[in-house]
Motif scaffolding. Structure first.
Motif, PDB file in Angstrom:
ATOM      1  N   LEU A  85     -11.383   7.428   3.304  1.00 51.04           N
ATOM      2  CA  LEU A  85     -10.606   6.189   3.380  1.00 51.04           C
ATOM      3  C   LEU A  85     -11.331   5.114   4.180  1.00 51.04           C
ATOM      4  N   THR A 142      -3.595   3.000  -1.432  1.00 49.79           N
ATOM      5  CA  THR A 142      -4.455   4.121  -1.053  1.00 49.79           C
ATOM      6  C   THR A 142      -4.308   4.449   0.431  1.00 49.79           C
ATOM      7  N   GLY A 173      -2.477   7.644   2.149  1.00 49.22           N
ATOM      8  CA  GLY A 173      -3.266   8.405   3.108  1.00 49.22           C
ATOM      9  C   GLY A 173      -2.511   8.619   4.409  1.00 49.22           C
ATOM     10  N   ALA A 183      -3.985  10.146  -1.163  1.00 43.14           N
ATOM     11  CA  ALA A 183      -4.468   8.765  -1.283  1.00 43.14           C
ATOM     12  C   ALA A 183      -5.289   8.559  -2.543  1.00 43.14           C
TER      13      ALA A 183
END
Length: 360
Positions: free
Chosen positions: A80, A105, A109, A272
């Motif tokens: 990430l 995303t 996450g 994610a």
């Protein structure tokens, strides 16, 4: 961010105009995310080991997995961070699609991070309860779907496209929100279910994400979309920068996650990345193609559904264990064989999915 800088520098040197091209920025996005992953990966692994943030193995899984207990997890944070840095650097930050896919995303996450935290620090293999996990996934997925629906500027952005047919585009209306919601939340959980062996989930995610980036680029180009007879979605081409970041970050993570894994992505990465695939497919208007290219994720999810349904209805199991990769492990396949064969299947499915762009 660098798009703005290049616009300023062009008045001094016209060569900086090259950074206005999405394709060039897409390549640099891959390389940047890959470089960030490889650079900070070793330090993250050492830090996770130092703080004893290791994998908690469920006692109902295959016995061969017991040796993985204690392997550093929550490595999805590495993915990430790499995606976020690369995307912010190379994308046009005035493009709303970039912000939607990036925020979805990161937020998925965050849900995965809470789940992993409870597994590790509370020594609870279940982690965040299924009810609360699904609740927060639903909230984020529904908001993203609504934002995409109400920000649409042309009818094609909310139409449902069927591959293999040139002129089939179904006006979905508000049903677009429902379909988009299930795409985001469904693929988030599908990738999470697949993430059970070293490298099994990450490389298919890279391949499918990269292919969706290509489709988004074609959909965002008026000439290419007209030639291929696919929906022209203004601004969707910028998603290729995010897709490049995902591919680079994923490959960098695979460097450490390949068998035998030095680190696991955990739910912080799996939830994610799955949501990211769902959003990209919705933006590019190719949800059905995602089901084709992400066939491994679909099979893994279907195996769990069928296993549970069969056991509740008949008291018998269809597979030796679900998800599907555990079934093949218990049949005697070595872990690397399961992983590589699932990768090969994904390569074939991705190629077939890309072929649907022309097979109309």
């Amino acid at each position: 961010m660098l798009v703005w800088l290049s616009e300023y520098l062009m008045q001094f040197d016209s060569n900086f105009a090259v950074l206005q091209y999405i394709t060039v920025r897409g390549i640099f996005s891959v390389l940047t995310a890959l470089g960030v992953s490889l650079l900070i990966g070793p330090a993250m692994i050492r830090k996770l080991n130092y703080h004893q943030i290791g994998q908690v193995v469920r006692d109902d899984g295959p016995e061969t997995h017991f040796s993985k207990a204690g392997t550093p997890t929550m490595g999805g944070a590495l993915i990430l961070v790499s995606i976020a840095i690369s995307t912010v650097l190379w994308s046009d930050l005035e493009n709303h699609y970039v912000w939607i896919v990036l925020l979805v995303t990161v937020l998925f996450g965050a849900v995965g991070w809470v789940d992993d935290y409870r597994k590790i620090f509370h020594q609870n293999p279940v982690g965040l309860s299924a009810r609360w996990k699904y609740f927060w996934q639903s909230v984020i997925g529904a908001i993203a779907a609504l934002v995409l629906y109400y920000s649409a500027v042309s009818p094609v952005e909310t139409q449902y496209i069927i591959p293999f047919f040139k002129d089939v585009a179904i006006d979905m209306g508000i049903l677009y929100v429902v379909i988009s919601y299930f795409m985001i939340v469904g693929f988030s959980n599908a990738v999470n279910l697949t993430d059970g062996l070293d490298g099994l989930a990450i490389l298919p995610t890279v391949m499918v994400g990269g292919a969706l980036g290509v489709i988004a680029y074609l959909a965002g180009h008026s000439e290419f979309s007209a030639y291929l007879n696919i929906p022209y979605v203004v601004g969707s081409g910028e998603v290729v920068i995010f897709a490049g970041a995902l591919a680079g970050a994923g490959l960098g993570f695979l460097w450490f996650n390949t068998y035998p894994a030095q680190i696991f992505m955990g739910d912080v990465g799996a939830l994610a990345l799955g949501a990211a695939l769902g959003v990209m497919a919705v933006v590019a208007r190719h949800e059905v193609v995602l089901f084709i290219m992400g066939g491994v994720f679909v099979m893994e999810t279907a195996s769990v559904i069928l296993q549970v349904a069969s056991f509740k209805l008949t008291g018998k199991r269809i597979f030796r264990m679900a998800p599907l990769h555990h079934h093949f492990e218990l049949k005697g396949w070595p872990e690397p064989r399961v992983i590589v064969r699932f990768w090969i299947i994904t390569v074939m499915l991705v190629l077939f999915g890309l072929a649907t762009l022309k097979l109309r």
